[in-house]
Design a protein around this motif. Structure first.
Motif, PDB file in Angstrom:
ATOM      1  N   PHE A 267     -18.441 -20.093  45.216  1.00  0.00           N
ATOM      2  CA  PHE A 267     -19.698 -19.338  45.306  1.00  0.00           C
ATOM      3  C   PHE A 267     -19.731 -18.519  46.604  1.00  0.00           C
ATOM      4  CE2 PHE A 267     -24.341 -18.778  45.486  1.00  0.00           C
ATOM      5  CZ  PHE A 267     -24.592 -18.437  44.170  1.00  0.00           C
ATOM      6  N   MET A 268     -20.635 -17.534  46.642  1.00  0.00           N
ATOM      7  CA  MET A 268     -20.860 -16.762  47.868  1.00  0.00           C
ATOM      8  C   MET A 268     -21.115 -17.725  49.031  1.00  0.00           C
ATOM      9  SD  MET A 268     -23.472 -13.835  46.403  1.00  0.00           S
ATOM     10  CE  MET A 268     -24.157 -14.655  44.973  1.00  0.00           C
TER      11      MET A 268
ATOM     12  N   LYS B  62     -14.378 -18.303  51.373  1.00  0.00           N
ATOM     13  CA  LYS B  62     -13.112 -17.859  50.775  1.00  0.00           C
ATOM     14  C   LYS B  62     -12.363 -16.876  51.686  1.00  0.00           C
ATOM     15  CE  LYS B  62     -15.399 -16.219  47.243  1.00  0.00           C
ATOM     16  NZ  LYS B  62     -16.811 -16.569  47.416  1.00  0.00           N
TER      17      LYS B  62
ATOM     18  N   GLU C 144      -8.362  -9.587  50.232  1.00  0.00           N
ATOM     19  CA  GLU C 144      -9.789  -9.860  50.062  1.00  0.00           C
ATOM     20  C   GLU C 144     -10.234  -8.921  48.951  1.00  0.00           C
ATOM     21  OE1 GLU C 144     -13.825 -10.850  50.801  1.00  0.00           O
ATOM     22  OE2 GLU C 144     -13.079  -8.821  50.819  1.00  0.00           O
TER      23      GLU C 144
ATOM     24  N   ILE D  65     -19.813  -2.425  48.191  1.00  0.00           N
ATOM     25  CA  ILE D  65     -20.226  -3.248  47.039  1.00  0.00           C
ATOM     26  C   ILE D  65     -21.686  -2.946  46.650  1.00  0.00           C
ATOM     27  CG2 ILE D  65     -20.501  -5.629  46.176  1.00  0.00           C
ATOM     28  CD1 ILE D  65     -17.543  -4.967  46.648  1.00  0.00           C
TER      29      ILE D  65
ATOM     30  N   PHE E  97     -22.926  -1.504  42.875  1.00  0.00           N
ATOM     31  CA  PHE E  97     -23.947  -2.145  42.030  1.00  0.00           C
ATOM     32  C   PHE E  97     -25.106  -1.177  41.763  1.00  0.00           C
ATOM     33  CE2 PHE E  97     -23.363  -6.671  41.022  1.00  0.00           C
ATOM     34  CZ  PHE E  97     -22.174  -6.935  41.693  1.00  0.00           C
TER      35      PHE E  97
ATOM     36  N   ARG F   1     -17.553  -5.479  37.591  1.00  0.00           N
ATOM     37  CA  ARG F   1     -16.718  -6.556  37.034  1.00  0.00           C
ATOM     38  C   ARG F   1     -15.413  -6.014  36.445  1.00  0.00           C
ATOM     39  NH1 ARG F   1     -18.556 -10.341  40.005  1.00  0.00           N
ATOM     40  NH2 ARG F   1     -20.758 -10.757  39.733  1.00  0.00           N
TER      41      ARG F   1
ATOM     42  N   THR G 185     -11.162 -14.261  46.066  1.00  0.00           N
ATOM     43  CA  THR G 185     -11.907 -13.578  45.004  1.00  0.00           C
ATOM     44  C   THR G 185     -13.381 -13.452  45.411  1.00  0.00           C
ATOM     45  OG1 THR G 185     -12.382 -15.674  43.914  1.00  0.00           O
ATOM     46  CG2 THR G 185     -10.388 -14.520  43.214  1.00  0.00           C
ATOM     47  N   GLY G 186     -14.140 -12.677  44.643  1.00  0.00           N
ATOM     48  CA  GLY G 186     -15.587 -12.632  44.841  1.00  0.00           C
ATOM     49  C   GLY G 186     -16.213 -13.778  44.043  1.00  0.00           C
ATOM     50  N   GLY G 187     -17.381 -14.224  44.485  1.00  0.00           N
ATOM     51  CA  GLY G 187     -18.004 -15.407  43.888  1.00  0.00           C
ATOM     52  C   GLY G 187     -18.321 -15.307  42.401  1.00  0.00           C
TER      53      GLY G 187
ATOM     54  N   ASN H 245     -22.136  -9.206  55.444  1.00  0.00           N
ATOM     55  CA  ASN H 245     -21.844  -9.113  54.018  1.00  0.00           C
ATOM     56  C   ASN H 245     -23.125  -8.892  53.225  1.00  0.00           C
ATOM     57  OD1 ASN H 245     -20.925  -9.398  51.417  1.00  0.00           O
ATOM     58  ND2 ASN H 245     -19.516 -11.063  51.928  1.00  0.00           N
TER      59      ASN H 245
ATOM     60  N   ARG I  35     -24.830  -8.760  49.881  1.00  0.00           N
ATOM     61  CA  ARG I  35     -24.526  -9.242  48.533  1.00  0.00           C
ATOM     62  C   ARG I  35     -25.675  -8.911  47.578  1.00  0.00           C
ATOM     63  NH1 ARG I  35     -22.747 -13.803  52.130  1.00  0.00           N
ATOM     64  NH2 ARG I  35     -20.536 -14.117  51.739  1.00  0.00           N
ATOM     65  N   PRO I  36     -25.473  -7.892  46.724  1.00  0.00           N
ATOM     66  CA  PRO I  36     -26.566  -7.446  45.851  1.00  0.00           C
ATOM     67  C   PRO I  36     -27.151  -8.565  44.990  1.00  0.00           C
ATOM     68  CG  PRO I  36     -24.647  -6.007  45.637  1.00  0.00           C
ATOM     69  CD  PRO I  36     -24.235  -7.121  46.525  1.00  0.00           C
ATOM     70  N   LEU I  37     -26.312  -9.492  44.531  1.00  0.00           N
ATOM     71  CA  LEU I  37     -26.825 -10.524  43.629  1.00  0.00           C
ATOM     72  C   LEU I  37     -27.505 -11.684  44.355  1.00  0.00           C
ATOM     73  CD1 LEU I  37     -24.083 -10.619  40.846  1.00  0.00           C
ATOM     74  CD2 LEU I  37     -26.209  -9.345  40.918  1.00  0.00           C
TER      75      LEU I  37
ATOM     76  N   ARG J  74     -22.721 -21.437  37.393  1.00  0.00           N
ATOM     77  CA  ARG J  74     -21.314 -21.084  37.633  1.00  0.00           C
ATOM     78  C   ARG J  74     -20.409 -22.291  37.845  1.00  0.00           C
ATOM     79  NH1 ARG J  74     -21.629 -15.919  41.737  1.00  0.00           N
ATOM     80  NH2 ARG J  74     -22.542 -14.433  40.260  1.00  0.00           N
TER      81      ARG J  74
HETATM   82  C1  S3P Z   1     -20.640 -11.676  44.032  1.00  0.00           C
HETATM   83  C2  S3P Z   1     -20.029 -12.125  45.188  1.00  0.00           C
HETATM   84  C3  S3P Z   1     -19.556 -11.243  46.249  1.00  0.00           C
HETATM   85  C4  S3P Z   1     -19.220  -9.837  45.680  1.00  0.00           C
HETATM   86  C5  S3P Z   1     -20.367  -9.313  44.883  1.00  0.00           C
HETATM   87  C6  S3P Z   1     -20.752 -10.230  43.716  1.00  0.00           C
HETATM   88  C7  S3P Z   1     -21.151 -12.671  43.050  1.00  0.00           C
HETATM   89  O1  S3P Z   1     -18.392 -11.780  46.878  1.00  0.00           O
HETATM   90  O2  S3P Z   1     -18.055  -9.884  44.898  1.00  0.00           O
HETATM   91  O3  S3P Z   1     -21.455  -9.132  45.750  1.00  0.00           O
HETATM   92  O4  S3P Z   1     -21.456 -12.299  41.908  1.00  0.00           O
HETATM   93  O5  S3P Z   1     -21.227 -13.876  43.415  1.00  0.00           O
HETATM   94  P1  S3P Z   1     -18.451 -13.045  47.924  1.00  0.00           P
HETATM   95  O6  S3P Z   1     -18.374 -14.296  47.111  1.00  0.00           O
HETATM   96  O7  S3P Z   1     -17.228 -12.838  48.752  1.00  0.00           O
HETATM   97  O8  S3P Z   1     -19.715 -12.911  48.685  1.00  0.00           O
END
Ligand code: S3P
Length: 171
Positions: A9-10, A14, A31, A44, A48, A57, A76-78, A116, A118-120, A136
């Motif tokens: 997860f975010m 990682k 990264e 990022i 979005f 995605r 990877t991203g979360g 960082n 993070r839109p989500l 998740r």
């Molecule tokens: C996301 C996590 C982010 C990045 C994007 C979406 C997610 O990466 O890929 O903002 O959906 O959890 P990190 O896990 O490195 O923050």
């Protein structure tokens, strides 16, 4: 096996862990979020906002496809596991290390991370983050070959644990 993939997860660390692990193994560090930004020439949050999550995605899937072919540590991203094509790719890889953290740990890291964006996760309550994490959780478990509970562990310890776990595996 081509490389070592970190999922989680975010806020699970990682990128920080991945960088140190790559240094310890003398191999390349990828990264994925940075690669996506480089490929699209957008940040990022900009992706979005202007193109939407599905476009993000799809791009993430392309970057994952390229990254897993390299002898590298890949952060990877979360949300990579939420996209079926990416999850299917990850399921065929080994080792895939799941950095697992408690919502208390991850929420405070997400809130305090000024760099960082993070839109989500923007403006989400702890309860909402907890719900997202629980949706998740099984996805991370599905793709992971190893799971490390990261709460309270310094980065150097996490790196040492991963090194021990992958000992004997050929990179
Ligand atoms: C996301 C996590 C982010 C990045 C994007 C979406 C997610 O990466 O890929 O903002 O959906 O959890 P990190 O896990 O490195 O923050």
């Amino acid at each position: 096996m081509s490389g070592i993939i970190l999922v989680g997860f975010m806020g699970s660390g990682k990128s920080t862990v991945g960088k140190q692990l790559a240094e310890a193994l003398h191999c390349e560090f990828i990264e994925m979020d940075q690669e996506i930004e480089r490929k699209t020439n957008q940040t990022i949050p900009e992706i979005f906002a202007s193109k939407g999550e599905i476009f993000f995605r799809e791009t993430e899937y392309q970057v994952l496809t390229e990254s897993i072919q390299k002898k590298a540590v890949v952060a990877t991203g979360g949300g990579v596991v939420t996209f079926d094509k990416s999850k299917a790719l990850l399921k065929r890889e080994s080792p895939v290390i799941y950095l697992k953290g408690h919502v208390d740990t991850l929420f405070s890291r997400i809130v305090n991370d000024q760099h960082n964006k993070r839109p989500l996760a923007t403006a989400k309550t702890k309860q909402e983050i907890a719900e997202m994490m629980s949706q998740r959780e099984t996805l991370y478990e599905e793709v992971a070959t190893h799971t490390i509970v990261i709460d309270d562990l310094p980065v150097s310890d996490i790196v040492s644990i991963i090194m021990k776990e992958i000992k004997g595996m050929r990179l």
